[in-house]
Design a protein around this motif. Structure first.
Motif, short mmCIF file in Angstrom:
data_model
loop_
_atom_site.label_atom_id
_atom_site.label_comp_id
_atom_site.label_asym_id
_atom_site.label_seq_id
_atom_site.Cartn_x
_atom_site.Cartn_y
_atom_site.Cartn_z
N GLN A 1 0.82 -1.21 0.00
CA GLN A 1 0.00 0.00 0.00
C GLN A 1 0.86 1.27 0.00
OE1 GLN A 1 -3.46 0.29 -0.11
NE2 GLN A 1 -3.42 -1.90 -0.57
N TYR A 2 1.99 1.23 0.71
CA TYR A 2 2.82 2.43 0.83
C TYR A 2 3.82 2.59 -0.31
CZ TYR A 2 1.38 4.00 5.48
OH TYR A 2 0.67 4.52 6.54
N LYS A 3 3.93 1.60 -1.19
CA LYS A 3 4.90 1.69 -2.29
C LYS A 3 4.64 2.91 -3.18
CE LYS A 3 6.52 -3.06 -2.91
NZ LYS A 3 6.43 -4.28 -3.77
N GLY A 4 3.38 3.25 -3.34
CA GLY A 4 3.05 4.41 -4.16
C GLY A 4 3.66 5.68 -3.60
N PHE A 5 3.60 5.86 -2.28
CA PHE A 5 4.21 7.03 -1.66
C PHE A 5 5.73 7.01 -1.84
CE2 PHE A 5 0.39 6.68 1.27
CZ PHE A 5 -0.30 7.71 0.65
N LEU A 6 6.33 5.82 -1.73
CA LEU A 6 7.77 5.72 -1.91
C LEU A 6 8.19 6.13 -3.32
CD1 LEU A 6 10.60 4.84 -0.99
CD2 LEU A 6 10.00 2.50 -1.66
N MET A 7 7.47 5.64 -4.32
CA MET A 7 7.83 5.97 -5.70
C MET A 7 7.64 7.44 -6.01
SD MET A 7 8.90 3.08 -6.57
CE MET A 7 9.31 3.52 -8.26
N GLU A 8 6.72 8.08 -5.30
CA GLU A 8 6.46 9.51 -5.53
C GLU A 8 7.65 10.37 -5.12
OE1 GLU A 8 2.91 12.72 -4.46
OE2 GLU A 8 2.61 10.55 -4.15
N LYS A 9 8.32 9.99 -4.05
CA LYS A 9 9.52 10.73 -3.60
C LYS A 9 10.62 9.70 -3.33
CE LYS A 9 7.34 14.91 -1.81
NZ LYS A 9 7.35 15.91 -0.72
N PHE A 10 11.10 9.10 -4.41
CA PHE A 10 11.98 7.95 -4.33
C PHE A 10 13.34 8.30 -3.72
CE2 PHE A 10 14.79 4.68 -6.25
CZ PHE A 10 14.10 3.55 -5.87
N TRP A 11 13.89 9.47 -4.04
CA TRP A 11 15.25 9.80 -3.64
C TRP A 11 15.32 10.62 -2.36
CZ3 TRP A 11 18.52 6.77 -5.86
CH2 TRP A 11 18.32 6.33 -7.16
N THR A 12 14.34 11.43 -2.10
CA THR A 12 14.44 12.33 -0.94
C THR A 12 13.46 12.00 0.18
OG1 THR A 12 12.87 13.91 -1.94
CG2 THR A 12 15.23 14.23 -2.38
N GLY A 13 12.42 11.22 -0.09
CA GLY A 13 11.46 10.87 0.94
C GLY A 13 10.56 12.04 1.34
N TRP A 14 9.71 11.79 2.32
CA TRP A 14 8.70 12.76 2.72
C TRP A 14 9.09 13.57 3.96
CZ3 TRP A 14 4.10 13.50 0.01
CH2 TRP A 14 3.85 12.57 -1.00
N GLY A 15 10.13 13.16 4.65
CA GLY A 15 10.50 13.82 5.89
C GLY A 15 10.24 12.93 7.09
N LEU A 16 10.92 13.19 8.17
CA LEU A 16 10.87 12.32 9.33
C LEU A 16 9.46 12.13 9.87
CD1 LEU A 16 12.80 10.78 11.34
CD2 LEU A 16 12.58 12.79 12.81
#
Length: 462
Positions: A324-339
């Protein structure tokens, strides 16, 4: 205002440093505050950062460490990897959350990652300190055993009940499995508690192999040793029983699996032919990993009309959660969303995989660096352990076993509470052991400096 009581730890550390030395402050102040006080007792200092008891205690020690040992600090492969890991996570966090939040995170990384690493690397600098530090960890968990028993019965830690009035924002929760409360002690979550217990169990086993528990103990350990004489079991075996019972009380399967893997790897160090058994164990891990994954897939895949058990549903949750969370990972693959700004899926707020959560927070390079640190630590400690004299239980295999436990367990839980500082403390400790000039000269851990003997002069040959 009562939250400012965390700075009692800082004041005590300063007093001990003035009256004694850095080693004493590390053993008698930092380790007790680190293990005995939950991390959810903290305070946000305006225009500064967040502090808990552990982080408040560590900064005076780091000040003295840098003042006295700055010239001794060396940069090797582990230090380079650690610096890359910390800098990368702080920088991408600044890109995601802004400078102010990243500044607080950098403060956390200093107190919980760099600080414990440096303390272990340059304070645990002799075989005597290996023994004293391991003994101190074992003592703290013997003191925590009644806390676990109380929590199992009343579903709340007595330490939390005692200190929570000082921290209105603190919280306590209980996890139930099989109708039994899973104990977490001072470690926030049962799985995190189990990881800590297993790490200390491995320290205890190494002390046992060194013959330390046959010696007369002093202080609180001496008191425990005297009480142990009432029972027809050796003191070292009583400690084993206490730590195993504590691990069982957490009802945490991931660390249990990691514990078996770590025990198998550690046992290689006690074998007569270490290289042969190391090859066998690696093959067992490869075959067991493939077979285990296949068995897990079958276990969490219901047959037609079948209802999965609660345990299988818990395991299935982790698989579905990652999908389910893979979509969020692919959206910001290199920098992530923040802590703290990773999007949440309703009903799946808990991301029970430290590596995957790290990728969501700070991009895929963060867990990649983290995994490289793990692999380097395990391989280098195994290599170091293989060089130990025959018949001597090498501490390198003990540390590689602990690292393997953490690697397995963190695939089932977030890396939180005391586990992150503990891991980097162990990494620094392992580097300290590998880079010493002393050698062990007896089976009871006595060490002497290795001295290069210059050949006697004979005569010049023309």
């Amino acid at each position: 205002m009562t939250e400012y009581s965390v700075f009692v730890a800082m004041l005590i550390a300063i007093v001990v440093l003035i009256k004694s030395d850095l080693e004493t402050a590390f053993l008698r102040v930092w380790i007790p505050f680190f293990l005995l006080i939950p991390f959810n007792f903290w305070i946000h200092v305006p225009l500064a950062a967040d502090y808990n008891f552990m982080s408040a205690a560590i900064f005076p020690l780091l000040f003295v460490l840098l003042k006295d040992k700055l010239a001794e600090i060396r940069v090797g492969p582990m230090e380079i990897l650690l610096l890359l890991y910390v800098v990368f996570r702080v920088v991408v966090d600044a890109l995601s959350r802004g400078y102010s939040d990243a500044q607080h995170y950098a403060h956390y990384m200093v107190s919980s990652v760099i600080g414990p690493y440096l303390l272990a690397r340059y304070v645990i600098n002799s075989r005597r300190m290996d023994i004293e530090t391991s003994r101190r960890f074992v003592l703290m968990f013997l003191l925590l055993f009644p806390v676990f028993l109380y929590e199992a019965k009343f579903w709340v830690s007595p330490i939390f009940k005692l200190l929570s009035p000082l921290f209105p924002h603190s919280y306590s929760s209980v996890s139930i499995r099989w109708g039994i409360a899973r104990t977490a002690g001072t470690f926030e979550h049962p799985i995190l508690a189990c990881i800590m217990i297993i790490a200390v169990y491995r320290m205890h086993r190494w002390l046992s192999w060194q013959g330390i528990w046959e010696q007369t103990q002093s202080g609180w350990l001496g008191w425990f040793q005297k009480q142990s004489r009432r029972f027809p079991i050796a003191f070292k075996h009583q400690i084993c029983i206490v730590l195993i019972v504590m691990a069982l009380m957490t009802i945490s399967r991931g660390p249990w699996i990691g514990a078996f893997a770590g025990a198998i790897l550690t046992a290689v160090g006690n074998a007569k032919d270490r290289k042969k058994w190391l090859i066998i164990v690696v093959l067992i891990f490869l075959v067991g990993g493939i077979a285990g994954q296949a068995a897990l897939d079958a276990y969490i895949t219901p047959k037609e009309g079948e209802v999965l058990s609660g345990e299988a549903q818990t395991m299935l949750y982790r698989k579905i959660m990652i999908d389910q969370y893979k979509g969020f990972l692919m959206e910001k693959f290199w920098t992530g969303w923040g802590l703290t700004t990773v999007p949440k899926i309703r009903g799946m707020e808990s991301v029970d995989n430290a590596f995957f959560l790290m990728a969501l927070q700070h991009g895929v390079l963060a867990p990649s660096l983290f995994a490289i640190i793990f692999l380097y630590a395990i391989i280098s400690q195994v290599k170091f352990g293989l060089q130990a004299p025959p018949g001597e239980p090498p501490i390198g295999f003990t540390f590689s076993g602990i690292y393997l436990v953490c690697f397995v367990a963190f695939s089932t839980v977030y890396m939180g509470s005391q586990t992150e500082p503990m891991l980097f403390l162990l990494l620094g400790w392992g580097e300290s052991i590998k880079n010493r000039t002393e050698r062990i000269t007896s089976t009871h851990g006595a060490a002497t400096a290795a001295i290069a003997v210059k050949p006697a002069f004979r005569r010049v040959l023309y």
